[in-house]
Motif scaffolding. Structure first.
Motif, PDB file in Angstrom:
ATOM      1  N   TYR A  94      11.156  42.519   4.106  1.00 22.60           N
ATOM      2  CA  TYR A  94      12.087  41.897   3.146  1.00 22.60           C
ATOM      3  C   TYR A  94      11.462  40.634   2.547  1.00 22.60           C
ATOM      4  O   TYR A  94      11.619  40.364   1.354  1.00 22.60           O
ATOM      5  CB  TYR A  94      13.410  41.573   3.822  1.00 22.60           C
ATOM      6  N   ARG A  98      10.884  39.523  -1.385  1.00 25.30           N
ATOM      7  CA  ARG A  98      11.359  38.242  -1.930  1.00 25.30           C
ATOM      8  C   ARG A  98      10.201  37.441  -2.523  1.00 25.30           C
ATOM      9  O   ARG A  98      10.376  36.737  -3.525  1.00 25.30           O
ATOM     10  CB  ARG A  98      12.022  37.423  -0.827  1.00 25.30           C
ATOM     11  N   ASP A 102      10.592  36.106  -6.206  1.00 23.28           N
ATOM     12  CA  ASP A 102      10.713  34.664  -6.428  1.00 23.28           C
ATOM     13  C   ASP A 102       9.432  34.020  -6.947  1.00 23.28           C
ATOM     14  O   ASP A 102       9.469  32.893  -7.444  1.00 23.28           O
ATOM     15  CB  ASP A 102      11.127  33.971  -5.122  1.00 23.28           C
ATOM     16  N   TRP A 155      20.046  37.306   6.169  1.00 22.49           N
ATOM     17  CA  TRP A 155      19.280  36.964   4.972  1.00 22.49           C
ATOM     18  C   TRP A 155      19.481  38.007   3.870  1.00 22.49           C
ATOM     19  O   TRP A 155      19.795  37.666   2.726  1.00 22.49           O
ATOM     20  CB  TRP A 155      17.810  36.853   5.363  1.00 22.49           C
ATOM     21  N   ALA A 156      19.332  39.255   4.209  1.00 24.10           N
ATOM     22  CA  ALA A 156      19.398  40.314   3.197  1.00 24.10           C
ATOM     23  C   ALA A 156      20.835  40.730   2.904  1.00 24.10           C
ATOM     24  O   ALA A 156      21.169  41.051   1.759  1.00 24.10           O
ATOM     25  CB  ALA A 156      18.589  41.521   3.666  1.00 24.10           C
ATOM     26  N   ILE A 161      15.706  45.148  -1.902  1.00 26.12           N
ATOM     27  CA  ILE A 161      14.623  44.997  -2.875  1.00 26.12           C
ATOM     28  C   ILE A 161      14.252  46.388  -3.371  1.00 26.12           C
ATOM     29  O   ILE A 161      14.015  47.301  -2.571  1.00 26.12           O
ATOM     30  CB  ILE A 161      13.400  44.322  -2.245  1.00 26.12           C
ATOM     31  N   ASP A 165      11.322  45.674  -8.558  1.00 24.70           N
ATOM     32  CA  ASP A 165      11.190  44.240  -8.316  1.00 24.70           C
ATOM     33  C   ASP A 165       9.777  43.849  -7.896  1.00 24.70           C
ATOM     34  O   ASP A 165       9.475  42.658  -7.791  1.00 24.70           O
ATOM     35  CB  ASP A 165      12.171  43.799  -7.216  1.00 24.70           C
TER      36      ASP A 165
END
Length: 344
Positions: A94, A98, A102, A155-156, A161, A165
């Protein structure tokens, strides 16, 4: 008198010793089972091995489990176990997604490095708790399994995702090949060779076997038991982190459920491959073959008409059989040593 065909072990040539090892090692036995499974499935369905994508899938599918089993083997050799590798894989997988979301344009190599560093950091936590807390690894890593999984769940959440992405260059790693071998499989094999070489040639690798054989004696001998055990967990965590990055490239879609229950497969692959659950013996080569066997069995048994229940039963029987065989061989070695001592 004519020469006998029997050759004394001490007089065997290097070639004869190599052939003898090949036909008596656990790795060879597991490899033979793997070949038989592939052969039976191919006879049943020719496309199992000879279709356009079957060969690539046969090599690619075990790549993630191979990385986990390699790290797990190192830990088990020290008479420990790491049940948190599946949760570590999920966190890093994950995190990989990210990082691309990001930080657009982040180099792929940097993502691999970050994934391994994070995995190694989680391995440090396990190693320190086991090494300094003097608590069985089974208990510690069962706890961190749930803690790490809780972190990724928090968190997820329900988010995930998607392939869109992440950059195409990263996702292409899941399909690229080098000389007909998938890139992800090449990565796993390179790691396997490096770890195997270290275990069998470096002093630190040999000390891991000594620690697993008898931790108390290793400590009395002056080996840095605590440091080596922590190092084994760090390596296992780093490889679980690498497996997390590979997971993201392989599947493209990442959720909080990534790697669920794969830690049990990693332990099973190592044990089936001849790594003694009680420590001190085995090799990462056997663990790798065990990983290939587990993945191939899961693909082959449905083709052979075996129902789901029996598929799981076959894997469980292999694990139990491997443990029983290890105990039987250990008892046999002990009896031989006793007889040798008594006769001297």
């Amino acid at each position: 008198m004519t020469d006998t065909l029997l050759v004394e072990p001490s007089r065997k040539s290097p070639v004869q010793r190599a052939v003898s090892t090949l036909f008596t090692s656990r790795e060879s036995a597991i490899a033979l089972v793997l070949v038989i499974v592939v052969g039976l499935a191919t006879l049943k369905t020719h496309s199992f091995l000879f279709s356009d994508n079957s060969w690539r899938d046969l090599l690619l599918a075990p790549s993630i489990l191979l990385l986990l089993a390699t790290g797990q083997a190192v830990v088990i050799i020290t008479r420990n176990v790491d049940l948190s590798v599946g949760s570590t894989l999920a966190i890093v997988a994950y995190l990989t997604g990210r990082l691309f979301v990001d930080n657009p344009g982040i180099p792929i190599v940097v993502v691999f490095v970050i994934g391994m560093v994070v995995g190694a950091g989680l391995g440090v936590i396990n190693g320190v708790l086991v090494g300094y807390g003097r608590v069985p690894a089974l208990v510690i890593t069962l706890g961190t399994l749930y803690i790490y999984r809780g972190v990724v769940l928090s968190w997820a959440g329900s988010n995930r995702i998607n392939a869109s992405d992440m950059p195409d260059g990263f996702l292409s790693l899941g399909t690229k090949t080098v000389l007909s071998i998938p890139v992800l499989t090449v990565i796993a094999l390179v790691v396997l060779v490096l770890v195997g070489y270290y275990l069998h040639t470096a002093r630190g690798g040999r000390e891991l076997y000594a620690i697993g054989s008898d931790p108390g004696a290793a400590e009395l001998y002056g080996l840095k038991v605590r440091r080596r055990v922590i190092g084994a967990f760090v390596l296992c965590g780093a490889l679980a982190g690498l497996a997390g990055v590979v997971y993201a490239a392989r599947y493209g879609t990442i959720s909080s459920g990534a790697g669920q229950d794969i830690e049990l497969q990693a332990v099973g692959a190592a044990v089936i491959g001849g790594v003694a659950i009680f420590g001190g013996s085995g090799s990462v080569w056997g663990a790798a073959i065990g990983a290939w066997l587990l993945i191939t069995i899961n693909r082959a048994l449905p083709i052979l008409g075996v129902q789901d229940f029996w598929q799981q039963a076959v894997v469980g029987s292999l694990i139990i059989g491997a443990i029983v065989l290890d105990r039987a061989l250990a008892a046999r070695r002990t009896r031989k040593l006793i007889r040798a001592r008594d006769s001297s």
